[in-house]
Scaffold this active site. Structure first.
Site, PDB file in Angstrom:
ATOM      1  N   VAL A 184       1.269  -1.263  -0.186  1.00  0.00           N
ATOM      2  CA  VAL A 184      -0.167   0.060   0.294  1.00  0.00           C
ATOM      3  C   VAL A 184       1.170   1.554   0.130  1.00  0.00           C
ATOM      4  CG1 VAL A 184      -1.758   1.008   1.301  1.00  0.00           C
ATOM      5  CG2 VAL A 184      -2.041  -1.340   1.435  1.00  0.00           C
ATOM      6  N   ASP A 185       0.658   1.952  -1.262  1.00  0.00           N
ATOM      7  CA  ASP A 185       1.943   3.175  -1.270  1.00  0.00           C
ATOM      8  C   ASP A 185       0.384   4.446  -0.852  1.00  0.00           C
ATOM      9  OD1 ASP A 185       4.086   1.736  -1.998  1.00  0.00           O
ATOM     10  OD2 ASP A 185       2.842   1.920  -4.528  1.00  0.00           O
ATOM     11  N   VAL A 186       0.898   5.605  -0.402  1.00  0.00           N
ATOM     12  CA  VAL A 186       0.480   6.243   0.608  1.00  0.00           C
ATOM     13  C   VAL A 186       1.013   7.755   0.167  1.00  0.00           C
ATOM     14  CG1 VAL A 186      -0.802   7.810   2.460  1.00  0.00           C
ATOM     15  CG2 VAL A 186      -1.093   5.055   2.775  1.00  0.00           C
ATOM     16  N   VAL A 219      -2.111   5.453  -3.121  1.00  0.00           N
ATOM     17  CA  VAL A 219      -1.743   5.653  -4.601  1.00  0.00           C
ATOM     18  C   VAL A 219      -1.279   3.973  -5.896  1.00  0.00           C
ATOM     19  CG1 VAL A 219      -1.601   7.547  -5.202  1.00  0.00           C
ATOM     20  CG2 VAL A 219       0.634   5.780  -4.748  1.00  0.00           C
TER      21      VAL A 219
END
Lengths: 204, 269
Positions: free
Chosen positions: B134-136, B146
């Protein structure tokens, strides 16, 4: 001459990593699904990740169960890793009761998550060995190994040198019954401690 | 009493034969595997970590062959679990990674675009095999997740996305702060605060490590199981060994590996 080791291929498990570890130690691994090759092997490794029932079906269908029995009958040594260790036992309750290879009398059951524990048990955990010799020679006092599993072998009445781990209760982390041995953890993924165990298996 | 150890992880970013440095998800080529070995002694780095991550960050849909051969080669030097990923779009993509020496597969975009595939991967390989990335990043609307290498923003608050991912059949969450990625400014507390309480799976945090001291803060939080860096320049060679010693000194419960013993085991049978 380098030491030949056969890794039993029945379509389940990270064979590649086991072979890398064996090469690093100086042994000569071969990956085989041929029962004739397994039957003649002096050092055999049974890896495995996945379903107990599916694994036993594939092993029986490939006549690899008889091949491993033949190799032991000829004085060979066998190391089961992860699911491979569980398969050496009498039975597992994963997907209904399935008979194992029956080389040790122990049974396999699910890890107890009733206390809110995360299952599968994934990560490095400490094991306690009954004696630091044989398969467990030269290990540190509190060795750590990499585990990834939802089912575990019960300690039962096993009296041979062994290792236990505590995760939702004590379970069998490894055993050394002479010709037949097993590790629930992944020695090929456990840095110095893990490779020491594989080295010990190959030295005898 | 169950005491799973905390983990120190290293990530290699692969793009078309080269390893990359990433800063806020912008990539810069560093060198190929020979260069990595010659200048940065990757074998030494591998002796001081608990897990290795190898991500294919190539934009677009390139052949996986080059990536797979690098995963295999890195496997020879590294006796810890390996997570590989980047561009996994099918069960077969995951299978070839697992047959090339990976123990776990990282997935990111398909968490959003193809939840049925996530279920399929879990039933084929087991959920313990899936690392949900999970890219934040921070936006005018607060933190947003994102996907697609940071190019597509999801239409919900990042905390909501994290809660949703936590209910999927996955084994771990790998949470990266895009804002801190490659900056060396330390891990992003604001992103860690987005994590739902009682997360049912282990949490790996990434983005921002610049020196040994930076790992201590996230690893001292109960909900964080592992911290990862992809900063090649700051953390190859001996510096992860130094970080490890520092963290153990600071009371972080890491396994004590014995690199000398491992070196001594080479060719010992």
């Amino acid at each position: 001459m380098t030491l030949p080791v056969v890794i039993v291929d029945y379509g389940m498990g990270n064979l590649f990593s086991v072979a890398s570890a064996l090469r690093y130690l100086g042994a000569e691994p071969s990956i085989s699904s041929d029962p004739e090759v397994v039957a003649r092997s002096p050092h055999t490794i049974l890896p495995g990740v996945g379903s107990f029932r599916l694994a036993m079906d594939r092993i029986r269908a490939g006549a690899l169960d008889e091949a491993m029995h033949s190799s032991l009958g000829a004085g060979g040594r066998l190391l089961g890793i992860c699911l491979g260790m569980q398969l050496l036992g009498a039975s597992s309750i994963e997907d209904g009761t399935t008979a194992g290879l029956g080389l040790v009398p122990n049974v396999v059951a699910r890890l107890d998550d009733s206390g809110g524990l995360k299952v599968p048990h994934v990560g490095f955990n400490e094991v306690h060995v009954t004696e630091r010799s044989g398969l467990f020679a030269d290990l540190p006092e509190k060795p750590h190994f990499y585990f990834v599993h939802s089912f575990r072998m019960e300690e039962g009445s096993l009296s041979c040198p062994r290792a236990t781990c505590d995760y939702g209760g004590r379970f069998l982390a490894a055993f050394d019954a002479g010709q037949v041995s097993g590790t629930q953890f992944h020695p090929e993924k456990s840095q110095s401690a893990g490779l020491t165990v594989i080295r010990n298996f190959l030295r005898r | 009493m169950t005491a799973l150890k905390k983990r120190l992880m290293f990530a290699l970013l692969y793009d078309g034969g080269n390893f990359m440095l990433s800063r806020n998800f912008r990539l810069q080529r560093v060198g190929d595997i020979e260069w990595l070995e010659r200048n940065y002694n990757f074998r030494e780095t591998a002796l001081s970590i608990d897990e290795l991550v190898i991500l294919n960050v190539e934009r677009g849909r390139a052949s996986m062959d080059g990536f797979l051969s690098h995963v295999k080669r890195l496997n020879d030097d590294c006796f810890v679990p390996i997570t590989a990923g980047g561009g996994v779009r099918s069960v077969d993509d995951a299978r070839v990674l697992l047959r090339s020496g990976a123990d776990k597969v990282a997935i990111n975009t398909v968490l959003w675009t193809d939840p049925a595939l996530v279920a399929g991967l879990a039933s084929e390989f087991g959920r313990q095999c899936l690392v949900a990335s999970v890219d934040v990043r921070s936006t005018a609307d607060g933190h947003r997740a994102v996907v697609a290498n940071g190019t597509e923003e999801l239409p919900m608050p990042a905390a909501e996305w994290l809660s949703r991912v936590a209910t999927m059949p996955i084994g771990e969450i790998f949470l990266t702060s895009v804002d801190r990625d490659g900056t060396g400014q330390g891990f992003d507390d604001a992103v860690l605060d987005l994590v739902p309480p009682d997360l049912p799976v282990p949490l790996i945090v990434a983005g921002g490590a610049g020196k040994a001291e930076h790992f201590a803060a996230p690893l001292q939080r109960d909900e964080v199981g592992a911290a990862c860096t992809a900063h090649l320049f700051n953390f190859v060679g001996q510096s992860l060994a130094t970080s490890r010693a520092h963290l153990r000194g600071a009371g972080v419960d890491l396994v004590e590996w014995d690199p000398d013993l491992l070196r001594g085991l080479a060719g010992s049978v």
